[in-house]
Enzyme design. Sequence first.
Site, mmCIF file in Angstrom:
data_model
loop_
_atom_site.group_PDB
_atom_site.id
_atom_site.type_symbol
_atom_site.label_atom_id
_atom_site.label_comp_id
_atom_site.label_asym_id
_atom_site.label_seq_id
_atom_site.Cartn_x
_atom_site.Cartn_y
_atom_site.Cartn_z
ATOM 1 N N ASN A 153 -99.211 98.183 84.193
ATOM 2 C CA ASN A 153 -100.448 97.679 84.805
ATOM 3 C C ASN A 153 -100.352 97.344 86.300
ATOM 4 O OD1 ASN A 153 -98.881 95.455 84.278
ATOM 5 N ND2 ASN A 153 -100.590 94.148 83.673
ATOM 6 N N GLU A 249 -91.246 88.372 81.113
ATOM 7 C CA GLU A 249 -92.679 88.032 81.206
ATOM 8 C C GLU A 249 -93.372 88.836 80.125
ATOM 9 O OE1 GLU A 249 -96.617 88.965 83.109
ATOM 10 O OE2 GLU A 249 -95.109 89.126 84.712
ATOM 11 N N CYS A 283 -101.702 90.452 82.261
ATOM 12 C CA CYS A 283 -101.147 89.438 81.368
ATOM 13 C C CYS A 283 -101.836 88.098 81.595
ATOM 14 C CB CYS A 283 -99.643 89.334 81.553
ATOM 15 S SG CYS A 283 -99.181 89.026 83.233
HETATM 16 O O1 G3H Z 1 -100.028 91.522 84.106
HETATM 17 C C1 G3H Z 1 -99.272 90.665 84.553
HETATM 18 C C2 G3H Z 1 -99.265 90.360 85.974
HETATM 19 O O2 G3H Z 1 -98.087 89.677 86.312
HETATM 20 C C3 G3H Z 1 -100.487 89.557 86.365
HETATM 21 O O3 G3H Z 1 -100.596 89.503 87.738
HETATM 22 O O4 G3H Z 1 -102.232 87.630 87.899
HETATM 23 O O5 G3H Z 1 -101.697 89.076 89.856
HETATM 24 O O6 G3H Z 1 -103.043 89.934 87.937
HETATM 25 P P1 G3H Z 1 -101.970 89.003 88.408
#
Ligand code: G3H
Length: 475
Positions: A153, A249, A283
Amino acid sequence: MNYKTLINGAFVDAKEKLPVYNPSNNQIIAYVPNIHNENEINTIFENAHIAYLKFKDTPIKYRCDLLLKLADKLDEHKQELAQIISTEIAKGLKDSLIEVERSADYLRETVFEYQKLMQKPIIFDETVHHVKNKVATYYRIPVGVVLAICPFNYPINLLISKLAPALVSGNSLVYKPSTQGSLIGIRISELVHEVGFPKGVVNCLTTEARITGDLLVTNKYVKAISFTGGPKVGNHIAEITSKISLVLELGGKDPALVLDDADFELAANEIVKGAYGFSGQRCTAIKRVFVSHKNHDLLVNLINKKVDALTVGLPQQNPIITPLINSNSLKYNLSLVEDAIKKGAIVHQKIVYNEKNNLLHPLVIDNVTKEMRVAWEEPFGPILPIITYNSIQEAIDLINQSQYGLQACIFTTNYASIEQLALQIESGTININKSSSRGPDILPFFGVKDSGFGVQGIVDAILSMTTIKGIIINK
Ligand code: G3H
């Protein structure tokens, strides 16, 4: 088109290939090497270890300069890189561009923070700690080979957020991009090669991790792993590894708790932004909303209005909702909606989807109860459950029953007692009056329970990929 990938200073092919799809039409757009032979994999890590033994002793300035050059390369090629991301994972072109820019900044900030850290070794002596007759100095040193396993993603940003701390501190790196994400992974390896990182210091290992994953994570030369992905794999990694630094994570089910004294317009705005950005494939996306009976209609009407105004389309048009990563994801989201409807939920929008391009139009699923899968599972799609609470305690209990604990949001106008309430929520971070997010990247980023282990963020990632070495001068 066939791609080669950077291994031990050269671009290599493999007999077997992995197909990369365009999620917007389910067509194969490229093949990347599927490196799966055990000996070959072991040799990659052994060579990375050999490279580390030299790289660890290079001057700090040399490593910082290489990373700054890489940052410039990202800027120079940002349109092209954004285009690759957009094609490969169907992220809107503008958002892909923002991701590239964020990654160039990440590299520069890592260099800045590392230099700050290295200027201040930890010293224990008589003047400060009453340690008599000795001066003990502790330096930060690299750990060895770092293995980075990246998700689809944020194929540049979550790669760079692992690559930058590993390399600035003198480790070598083997990274495994997500297969949907490997074109950008390989392109980054080309830029890394161009800026002149020494042979073997950076390796882009394209492989089918479902088959080879255990070989990678248990390799004897791997001294730190930074993994972003699902809890099933992450927890398995934790079980089969030992005595290495582990940062995991693993996703989330971030709640938005809307209190009766909230600014409802603001809450609805933040919830819609947080839940539906990149079609919910983050996430940190808001993945459940808690509102009281009293204010349910007010909030849901506001959310519905904003959801109905969300743009839906293909990545080149820069809509908020773009195709999901693959047909399995589409099917999975639809199965959650179907299960909820069967058990009494109301869906406020017409259910519209297209299997040819994996587009699912955004949905608000109302009257969600704890019997429904969507109350607990992480859809990674544009569907948002609304749960009504009788008391704040009931909401907190439901929030905490989740296996996840990445981030949470509370909406209120009463800042006075909010910390007390926030501290009751089992999650890494609680955002007041804002949707959850990882950034700004300097902030520590971490989850509890099945959301993760270890801490990321620019400084914490450096700490996780280094250890200390003490020199004690006895007088
Ligand atoms: O999808 C997981 C990422 O670490 C979320 O990052 O909060 O910048 O969208 P973000």
